[in-house]
Structures are given as C-alpha cells and as structure tokens.
Design a protein around this motif. Structure first.
Motif, PDB file in Angstrom:
ATOM      1  N   GLY A 178       0.839  -1.197   0.000  1.00  0.00           N
ATOM      2  CA  GLY A 178       0.000   0.000   0.000  1.00  0.00           C
ATOM      3  C   GLY A 178       0.866   1.237   0.000  1.00  0.00           C
ATOM      4  N   ASP A 179       0.670   2.097   0.993  1.00  0.00           N
ATOM      5  CA  ASP A 179       1.457   3.330   1.059  1.00  0.00           C
ATOM      6  C   ASP A 179       2.681   3.192   1.969  1.00  0.00           C
ATOM      7  OD1 ASP A 179       0.219   3.233   3.530  1.00  0.00           O
ATOM      8  OD2 ASP A 179      -0.409   5.341   3.527  1.00  0.00           O
ATOM      9  N   LYS A 180       3.076   1.946   2.278  1.00  0.00           N
ATOM     10  CA  LYS A 180       4.230   1.717   3.147  1.00  0.00           C
ATOM     11  C   LYS A 180       5.368   1.072   2.377  1.00  0.00           C
ATOM     12  CE  LYS A 180       1.692   0.923   7.408  1.00  0.00           C
ATOM     13  NZ  LYS A 180       1.363  -0.056   8.426  1.00  0.00           N
ATOM     14  N   GLY A 181       6.556   1.569   2.615  1.00  0.00           N
ATOM     15  CA  GLY A 181       7.774   0.917   2.146  1.00  0.00           C
ATOM     16  C   GLY A 181       8.460   0.336   3.371  1.00  0.00           C
ATOM     17  N   LEU A 182       8.741  -0.958   3.348  1.00  0.00           N
ATOM     18  CA  LEU A 182       9.356  -1.620   4.498  1.00  0.00           C
ATOM     19  C   LEU A 182      10.703  -2.191   4.079  1.00  0.00           C
ATOM     20  CD1 LEU A 182       5.984  -3.159   5.225  1.00  0.00           C
ATOM     21  CD2 LEU A 182       7.177  -1.833   6.959  1.00  0.00           C
ATOM     22  N   ARG A 183      11.726  -1.926   4.865  1.00  0.00           N
ATOM     23  CA  ARG A 183      13.077  -2.408   4.596  1.00  0.00           C
ATOM     24  C   ARG A 183      13.561  -3.125   5.842  1.00  0.00           C
ATOM     25  NH1 ARG A 183      17.907   0.470   5.633  1.00  0.00           N
ATOM     26  NH2 ARG A 183      19.658  -0.473   4.562  1.00  0.00           N
ATOM     27  N   VAL A 184      13.932  -4.392   5.685  1.00  0.00           N
ATOM     28  CA  VAL A 184      14.400  -5.190   6.814  1.00  0.00           C
ATOM     29  C   VAL A 184      15.896  -5.435   6.624  1.00  0.00           C
ATOM     30  CG1 VAL A 184      14.113  -7.353   8.088  1.00  0.00           C
ATOM     31  CG2 VAL A 184      12.141  -6.296   6.975  1.00  0.00           C
ATOM     32  N   THR A 185      16.656  -5.164   7.664  1.00  0.00           N
ATOM     33  CA  THR A 185      18.107  -5.349   7.606  1.00  0.00           C
ATOM     34  C   THR A 185      18.586  -6.122   8.831  1.00  0.00           C
ATOM     35  OG1 THR A 185      18.450  -3.208   8.689  1.00  0.00           O
ATOM     36  CG2 THR A 185      18.547  -3.231   6.282  1.00  0.00           C
ATOM     37  N   SER A 186      19.817  -6.575   8.731  1.00  0.00           N
ATOM     38  CA  SER A 186      20.479  -7.257   9.837  1.00  0.00           C
ATOM     39  C   SER A 186      20.911  -6.220  10.863  1.00  0.00           C
ATOM     40  CB  SER A 186      21.699  -7.985   9.273  1.00  0.00           C
ATOM     41  OG  SER A 186      22.584  -8.332  10.296  1.00  0.00           O
ATOM     42  N   PRO A 187      20.983  -6.599  12.129  1.00  0.00           N
ATOM     43  CA  PRO A 187      21.492  -5.661  13.134  1.00  0.00           C
ATOM     44  C   PRO A 187      22.901  -5.147  12.791  1.00  0.00           C
ATOM     45  CG  PRO A 187      20.501  -7.536  14.202  1.00  0.00           C
ATOM     46  CD  PRO A 187      20.548  -7.850  12.731  1.00  0.00           C
ATOM     47  N   ALA A 188      23.705  -5.957  12.099  1.00  0.00           N
ATOM     48  CA  ALA A 188      25.056  -5.517  11.722  1.00  0.00           C
ATOM     49  C   ALA A 188      24.992  -4.325  10.786  1.00  0.00           C
ATOM     50  CB  ALA A 188      25.829  -6.662  11.073  1.00  0.00           C
ATOM     51  N   ALA A 189      23.988  -4.285   9.900  1.00  0.00           N
ATOM     52  CA  ALA A 189      23.843  -3.165   8.975  1.00  0.00           C
ATOM     53  C   ALA A 189      23.387  -1.905   9.706  1.00  0.00           C
ATOM     54  CB  ALA A 189      22.850  -3.514   7.874  1.00  0.00           C
ATOM     55  N   ALA A 190      22.709  -2.065  10.837  1.00  0.00           N
ATOM     56  CA  ALA A 190      22.191  -0.929  11.596  1.00  0.00           C
ATOM     57  C   ALA A 190      23.187  -0.414  12.632  1.00  0.00           C
ATOM     58  CB  ALA A 190      20.898  -1.322  12.305  1.00  0.00           C
ATOM     59  N   ALA A 191      24.279  -1.143  12.835  1.00  0.00           N
ATOM     60  CA  ALA A 191      25.266  -0.734  13.837  1.00  0.00           C
ATOM     61  C   ALA A 191      25.940   0.560  13.407  1.00  0.00           C
ATOM     62  CB  ALA A 191      26.313  -1.829  14.021  1.00  0.00           C
ATOM     63  N   PRO A 192      26.273   1.425  14.354  1.00  0.00           N
ATOM     64  CA  PRO A 192      26.955   2.664  14.003  1.00  0.00           C
ATOM     65  C   PRO A 192      28.299   2.366  13.343  1.00  0.00           C
ATOM     66  CG  PRO A 192      26.406   2.581  16.359  1.00  0.00           C
ATOM     67  CD  PRO A 192      26.064   1.262  15.763  1.00  0.00           C
ATOM     68  N   ARG A 193      28.642   3.150  12.333  1.00  0.00           N
ATOM     69  CA  ARG A 193      29.918   2.958  11.635  1.00  0.00           C
ATOM     70  C   ARG A 193      31.079   3.212  12.585  1.00  0.00           C
ATOM     71  NH1 ARG A 193      28.275   1.834   6.823  1.00  0.00           N
ATOM     72  NH2 ARG A 193      26.749   3.061   5.724  1.00  0.00           N
TER      73      ARG A 193
END
Length: 171
Positions: free
Chosen positions: A62-77
């Motif tokens: 619908g009007d939602k875009g959902l992106r699922v990632t690994s916690p490693a991708a979300a970790a601060p650089r």
C-alpha cells in the motif's frame, strides 16, 4: 477448503463477507509480517554468502515501504553494536505518497529468541500427513517481540502504552 492431490486448495469465488472482505484483509499488513518475512529472506541471503552488513529485504505494501536489515547493517559505523541482539532484525518503515517517500523512516528493532529441537516420530508423521511434505530432521520454535529505544522488550503496543507488551510465537 478442499483437499487436492498436492495438499490444500481454496475456492475463493464466494469468500466469507463478500469480495470486499478480501480487499479489507489485504489492506492492513500485520505488524509481525515484515520481521518474519525479512528474517527468512536474510537467512537465505546469508546462506548464499551475502555479507552480514549487506543483507536487506524490501517490501512495498500500500502506502508503506518496508526495509528489513540485519542488526550488523544498523550498527553505528566504526562503533560497536550494542542493540538489537544478533538474533534480531531492524525494520524501517517509510510512508509513500505519489511514488515518493515522505518523511523520515521509522525504525523498529525486533528480537528473536529461538530454540531448535528434534521432533519425535509421531510429530514428524503428523506434519507429513498434514502438509504432504517430508518433515525436516530439526525444527525451530521462536518467540519474537519489538524492542524499545532502550533495547529492552517494548512495554506496550504502539500508541497504547497502557497495554502490556506482546510476545509473538512461531511454532
């Protein structure tokens, strides 16, 4: 439902509630679907040799875009990963309007607590009879739940903090 030679078959010519019932069912995506589908997709990518930081699953509903990632991708650089736990996933939700993303994505961390077990022969036989597929030698059961900003299980349902937190299960 009717039993077909290959398993279950459904006749959708006369859905309960009329044809609008199907549209109504598909209008709202349950909050548990993105982390479940995403976790499965990330596991398949991981099995195919994709690096942990590059794992990603996207879904438009619908009007939602959902992106699922690994916690490693979300970790601060350059920093260490503190949350969510490695068994979790991160779900970013963006609202879409007129073919373009609107606003800032909202991130929700999900934790999965999993246990692998060996089903007994009776359970394997029941599974094979019901699904007409061979049961795998090991199965997994999971509890999963959203995490709050502090990394602990979220205390309530979005927008309803007076309600207790929910645990979801896959058996």
């Amino acid at each position: 439902a009717a039993i077909a030679a290959g398993g279950c078959a459904f006749v959708l010519r006369r859905p309960r509630g009329g044809t609008n019932a199907i549209s109504n069912d598909l209008r709202r995506l349950p909050v548990t679907v993105p982390p479940l589908l995403g976790r499965s997709a990330l596991a398949r990518q991981r099995d195919a040799g994709v690096q942990e930081a590059a794992l990603e699953f996207s879904l438009r509903w619908g009007d939602k875009g959902l992106r699922v990632t690994s916690p490693a991708a979300a970790a601060p650089r350059g920093g260490k990963q503190s949350e969510p736990p490695p068994t979790g996933v991160c779900v970013d939700e963006t609202r879409w309007e007129g073919g373009a993303a609107v606003g800032t994505p909202r991130r929700q961390h999900w934790a999965f607590v999993c246990h692998t077990f060996v089903p007994n022969p009776d359970a394997r036989a029941a599974f094979t009879t019901h699904t007409r597929k061979e049961a795998s030698p090991e199965e997994e059961t999971s509890l999963f739940f959203p995490l709050g900003l502090d990394g602990f299980p979220q205390p309530g349902v979005r927008g309803k903090p007076q309600q207790p937190g929910l645990l979801h299960a896959v058996l």
